[in-house]
Enzyme design. Structure first.
Site, PDB file in Angstrom:
ATOM      1  N   ASP A 190      20.513 -24.429  -0.743  1.00 58.56           N
ATOM      2  CA  ASP A 190      19.816 -25.067  -1.745  1.00 58.56           C
ATOM      3  C   ASP A 190      20.269 -26.499  -1.951  1.00 58.56           C
ATOM      4  OD1 ASP A 190      19.347 -22.731  -2.352  1.00 58.56           O
ATOM      5  OD2 ASP A 190      20.639 -22.256  -3.675  1.00 58.56           O
ATOM      6  N   LYS A 208      25.161 -13.933  -4.344  1.00 57.03           N
ATOM      7  CA  LYS A 208      25.536 -15.032  -3.546  1.00 57.03           C
ATOM      8  C   LYS A 208      27.121 -15.967  -3.438  1.00 57.03           C
ATOM      9  CE  LYS A 208      21.310 -17.870  -4.067  1.00 57.03           C
ATOM     10  NZ  LYS A 208      20.553 -18.763  -4.429  1.00 57.03           N
TER      11      LYS A 208
END
Length: 287
Positions: free
Chosen positions: A105, A69
């Site tokens: 997220d 990420k």
């Protein structure tokens, strides 16, 4: 000339455990859309070359998971303000010839809170806005969730971690609203906590449980856990025993997938009971 069907991916190392292909495959079938969503296992050393070769491989974008990420963040040509703030990217797509990166997220977590606790949480449920949200853990998920809660307008956020230095580092997101406390200080924070969130691996299958007495939590508080294997962690079981709303980790996984699917395949899908039931069945079959 035949126009190729859109191809998207989830990339990680390892990646065999990912449920993302099930989620996106469900939506592709549900909407009758042509396209594919594939698992790709890429070693960290090879990740930059993988990203640079996306268009040549025919990918329109994809999801990024552990451990890539932060590398995806650095390799994105255009970042959303949310991704810039979080410092990590989990969703990639091409737009105007450039590689864009976002972190879904935060909105995924908030969407699941709204679905579980009532749209417009916390005002819609009577949980006092002034009460703190207490976040356990200081990793990437904690950072994303803190950014989401800041965007939602909560004015008191407490973060606790066994490594105090990592918790202190998260206060930089908004020093006026985020406070770091030691792990030992968690019980003392509970009486003023409107939402307790576990972002650690404690309670995950194969890990130690999160041992925490929830008795001091207010009667209007809610408890969330981002762990979804098992679906009901000991923390969530304890919350239900106390009669508190318990928000499991699966919803965050499902809701964070929505923006990417919309970007790649041109249709905004729904996190439906049928989708949830399909993933729950898979979790029970494979763990």
């Amino acid at each position: 000339m035949t126009i190729p069907h859109p191809r998207a991916f989830v990339v990680g190392h390892p990646i065999a455990h990912s449920r993302s292909p099930l989620i996106h495959g469900h939506w592709l079938a549900e909407h009758g859309l042509p396209g594919a969503y594939e698992r790709v296992d890429v070693h960290p050393d090879a990740f930059p070359d993988f990203v640079r070769g996306l268009r040549a491989e025919g990918f329109v974008g994809g999801n990024v998971t552990i451990p890539h990420k932060e590398a995806a963040f650095r390799l994105s040509q255009v970042l959303t303000p949310r991704a810039e703030r979080i410092g990590a990217v989990n969703t990639l797509w091409f737009e105007d010839g450039r590689l864009h990166g976002d972190n879904t997220d935060a909105p995924g977590f908030l969407a699941h809170l709204d679905a579980s606790l009532g749209a417009g949480w916390p005002e819609a449920t009577g949980v006092a806005d002034a009460r703190a949200a207490l976040v356990l853990g200081a990793g990437g998920a904690a950072r994303a969730i803190l950014v989401g809660l800041l965007e939602r307008g909560l004015d008191r956020l407490i973060v606790a971690n066994r490594s105090a230095e990592r918790a202190e580092g998260l206060t930089a997101l908004d020093p006026s609203r985020i406070t770091a406390v030691s792990w030992d200080a968690v019980p003392a924070q509970l009486p003023e906590t409107g939402l307790l969130i576990n972002t650690t691996a404690l309670g995950m299958a194969g890990q130690d449980p999160l041992s925490l007495d929830l008795a001091p939590l207010p009667g209007a508080a809610a408890v969330a856990d981002i762990v979804y294997v098992p679906l009901e962690t000991p923390l969530l079981a304890a919350a239900r025993t106390r009669g508190l709303p318990a928000v499991d980790g699966l919803g965050m996984l499902l809701h964070q997938a929505v923006p990417g699917f919309s970007r790649w395949f041109g249709r905004t899908p729904e996190v439906s009971p049928a989708l949830r039931a399909r993933i729950v069945a898979d979790l029970r079959s494979h763990g």
